[in-house]
Design a protein around this motif. Structure first.
Motif: not given
Length: 269
Positions: A1, A31, A34, A37
């Protein structure tokens, strides 16, 4: 990642991407990296970043925070007050494409954001696409998401919203109806219960009230080889299949164990 971008907008309260991750993780976001982001990529100013993080940590669905949801490879716009498309509903689209790969007239009933209709149009190519919802906020959202496919979106209660010219011509009638039993709505995750419209969740006493209404009207709208597809739950599936048969349709149940999805598929008997 890959590492979180350090060129994203920052707020004094979130001076680094790690601070965003920490805030989300503390709030219980599984998460967090994620989600951080996506939020960092969507925020255009430091103040907007702070607002987006605050909304997420107080329980707003991520999709409503960033303004879109991924659905079958499409980026579907979702706005406050509109039902967020679920990944399991991609199975309904897959089943529709398999059942009627040459469909030319498609209706997305109870359309919400219009994700199902947009995905069907993307999979079929040029089609006559119609969508309908009783909620004006959903209709506005669906218009944006089906515009590229030339979709026509109508406001109203189920079939009452559709143009009469569609009777007997619909090849795919997809209806992602509300199917949560009324007494179970309070048990839903707060993201859904507090931030999505009740009309998109509450399916009545046994969760099948709207499904039965759709089945009752479908035969008048389906083309001779047309199909109706409705999502339901594992517990309700037998009763849903029975409702199709009582409504004069042949019926079969398709199940995806991976997505925990259950779709009843009916055709005119």
């Amino acid at each position: 990642m890959p590492p979180l971008s350090r060129r994203s907008p920052r707020s004094p309260r979130f001076a680094s991407p790690d601070a965003v991750v920490a805030a989300l993780r503390t709030a219980g976001c599984v998460f967090a990296e994620d989600e951080a982001r996506l939020i960092l990529a969507a925020a255009r100013t430091p103040d907007e970043l702070a607002d987006m993080v605050d909304r997420r940590v107080t329980g707003h669905p991520l999709e409503l925070v960033v303004g879109w949801a991924e659905f079958r490879g499409l980026r579907v716009t979702v706005t406050p007050g509109v039902f967020v498309p679920r990944r399991r509903t991609e199975f309904l689209v897959e089943q529709a494409l398999a059942q009627a790969p040459d469909a030319r007239v498609v209706v997305d009933l109870c359309c919400g954001s219009g994700a199902v209709g947009a995905a069907l149009a993307a999979g079929l190519g040029p089609v006559e696409l119609h969508a309908a919802d009783i909620d004006p906020a959903a209709v506005d959202c669906a218009r944006r998401n089906t515009a590229d496919a030339g979709g026509r979106v109508h406001t109203g209660d189920l079939f009452e919203a559709l143009p009469a010219e569609l009777r007997g011509r619909v090849d795919i009638l997809a209806a992602n109806v509300p199917y949560v039993p009324t007494e179970d709505v309070a048990l839903l995750p707060a993201e859904a219960r507090d931030h999505e419209p009740l009309a998109a969740l509450d399916g009545g006493t046994d969760g099948l009230d709207v499904l039965r209404r759709v089945v009752a009207g479908a035969p008048r709208w389906l083309a001779p080889a047309g199909c109706l597809l409705v999502e339901t739950s594992e517990r309700q599936a037998p009763a849903a299949v029975d409702a199709f048969i009582r409504g004069g349709l042949t019926a079969r149940l398709a199940v995806s164990e991976e997505l925990y999805a259950h779709v009843v598929i009916g055709t005119r008997a």
